[in-house]
Design a protein around this motif. Structure first.
Motif, PDB file in Angstrom:
ATOM      1  N   LYS A   1     -59.225  39.253 -37.085  1.00 19.50           N
ATOM      2  CA  LYS A   1     -58.662  38.398 -38.132  1.00 19.50           C
ATOM      3  C   LYS A   1     -57.780  39.201 -39.084  1.00 19.50           C
ATOM      4  O   LYS A   1     -56.670  38.776 -39.440  1.00 19.50           O
ATOM      5  N   ASN A   2     -58.254  40.368 -39.502  1.00 16.28           N
ATOM      6  CA  ASN A   2     -57.478  41.197 -40.434  1.00 16.28           C
ATOM      7  C   ASN A   2     -56.159  41.655 -39.814  1.00 16.28           C
ATOM      8  O   ASN A   2     -55.112  41.592 -40.458  1.00 16.28           O
TER       9      ASN A   2
ATOM     10  N   ASP B   1     -53.825  38.662 -39.605  1.00 18.97           N
ATOM     11  CA  ASP B   1     -53.235  38.331 -40.915  1.00 18.97           C
ATOM     12  C   ASP B   1     -52.110  39.305 -41.273  1.00 18.97           C
ATOM     13  O   ASP B   1     -51.071  38.908 -41.800  1.00 18.97           O
TER      14      ASP B   1
ATOM     15  N   ASN C   1     -49.049  38.551 -39.061  1.00 17.36           N
ATOM     16  CA  ASN C   1     -48.412  37.272 -39.413  1.00 17.36           C
ATOM     17  C   ASN C   1     -47.543  37.369 -40.666  1.00 17.36           C
ATOM     18  O   ASN C   1     -46.594  36.594 -40.831  1.00 17.36           O
ATOM     19  N   LYS C   2     -47.877  38.306 -41.541  1.00 18.45           N
ATOM     20  CA  LYS C   2     -47.091  38.477 -42.770  1.00 18.45           C
ATOM     21  C   LYS C   2     -45.803  39.268 -42.535  1.00 18.45           C
ATOM     22  O   LYS C   2     -44.922  39.281 -43.392  1.00 18.45           O
TER      23      LYS C   2
END
Length: 345
Positions: free
Chosen positions: A284-285, A288, A291-292
């Motif tokens: 997940k990290n 994230d 995705n940024k």
């Protein structure tokens, strides 16, 4: 390039060892029974056409038929049309520590297997990003260049082990330097280096090398695997622990997760450190973070059309069955003429 459509049918190949085992047991039983019945000379008179070679040949042909039919059911496909497509993503290089300390079992099943699990799950959640793989210990070794072929990446990843590099130790700076050669200067994509390690570093200047890499536009993220309390390094044979690694004084070596080193490297390259204990949180990290990032468009070649190849293996399987039923079931006159291996019929 090829694809395997129905891999589950590979389980059919499991029939072959059973056929061979039954054949060997049958031959052993027949040999003992015949010896009780009559001596070899009398048996040759009673059964002049008996042939061990023919029996072996029948089993081989039957096994080849089963193998061919199993592959036909899997339906391998070959790529027939290669085209250039445009994709958006970032370039990610995974640097995986394969030093002996990664065999420590302070995180299940051990540090290296945990690292491979983490990378596999990260790859499973990627979209159109390009990836590369580096293995390192005292030296760094390129495993897979930048590619969009995730299946190939998983294959190389699965084969990684602590014996693949003869020089032992841990030099993270070597992995960072090698990663700089991975990125394509013509494609100005975002560059990410993910280091998976227990943080033991026997090299010099990893932080300064990380700073230099960041000047080239490389962001470094580190994932720590292991326990800060540490654990021994098992010495195994056939999966059984024989002993644990000792130092020069005969004391058991305890290797510990060095989070400070990993944090320092990540901070020097505008990245972040992530503890690798919880796989879902790591995925997940990383997701994230990616995705940024701005996605850069790049061109890549991939197969757009695949052609079935099952018919060739189906035909081969039928041919072997034909040989078994219509030729090998007949009298052994033709074998007698060949006199293969100088057998006495």
């Amino acid at each position: 390039m090829y694809q395997l459509e129905e891999k589950i049918w590979f389980w059919v190949l499991g029939i072959i060892p059973f056929i061979i085992l039954i054949f060997l047991l049958l031959q052993f039983w027949r040999y003992r029974a015949q010896n009780k019945f009559a001596n070899k000379e009398l048996l040759n008179r009673l059964s002049p056409n008996k042939s061990l070679f023919k029996a072996v040949l029948k089993v081989v042909v039957l096994c080849l038929a089963i193998a061919s039919l199993a592959i036909a059911l899997v339906n391998p496909k070959i790529g027939t049309k290669l085209e250039t497509v445009k994709r958006e993503g970032v370039d990610i290089v995974f640097a995986i520590d394969v030093s002996k300390s990664m065999l420590a079992e302070d995180i299940a099943p051990n540090r290296l297997e945990k690292a491979k699990q983490l990378v596999t799950q990260i790859i499973n959640n990627l979209g159109s990003d390009r990836i590369g793989i580096i293995a390192y210990a005292a030296k760094a070794f390129p495993q897979l260049p930048i590619t969009t072929d995730y299946a190939a990446a998983k294959m190389f990843l699965g084969n990684m082990n602590t014996d693949m590099l003869s020089s032992q130790g841990t030099a993270i700076d070597e992995a960072i330097k090698l990663s700089e050669t991975y990125y394509d200067d013509d494609q100005q994509t975002n560059r990410v280096l993910i280091i998976i390690s227990d943080g033991e570093d026997h090299g010099d200047g990893a932080i300064s090398v990380a700073e230099q890499a960041n000047e080239l536009g490389i962001q470094i993220f580190t994932i720590g695997v292991g326990d800060v309390k540490g654990g021994p390094i098992p010495i195994k044979r056939n999966g059984i622990v024989l002993n644990y690694k000792k130092d020069t004084n005969g004391e058991t070596v305890i290797t510990k997760l060095n989070e400070e080193t990993l944090k320092g490297i990540a901070a020097a390259a505008n990245g972040a450190y992530i503890n690798g204990t919880n796989t879902s949180e790591v995925v997940k990290n990383i997701g994230d973070i990616l995705n940024k990032m701005d996605k850069t468009e790049f061109e890549t070649k991939q197969y757009a059309d695949f052609k079935d190849q099952f018919q060739w293996f189906l035909a081969l399987g039928i041919l072997f069955l034909f040989l078994d039923i219509f030729l090998l079931e007949r009298k052994t006159g033709w074998l007698k003429k060949l006199n293969l291996f100088n057998e006495d019929f």
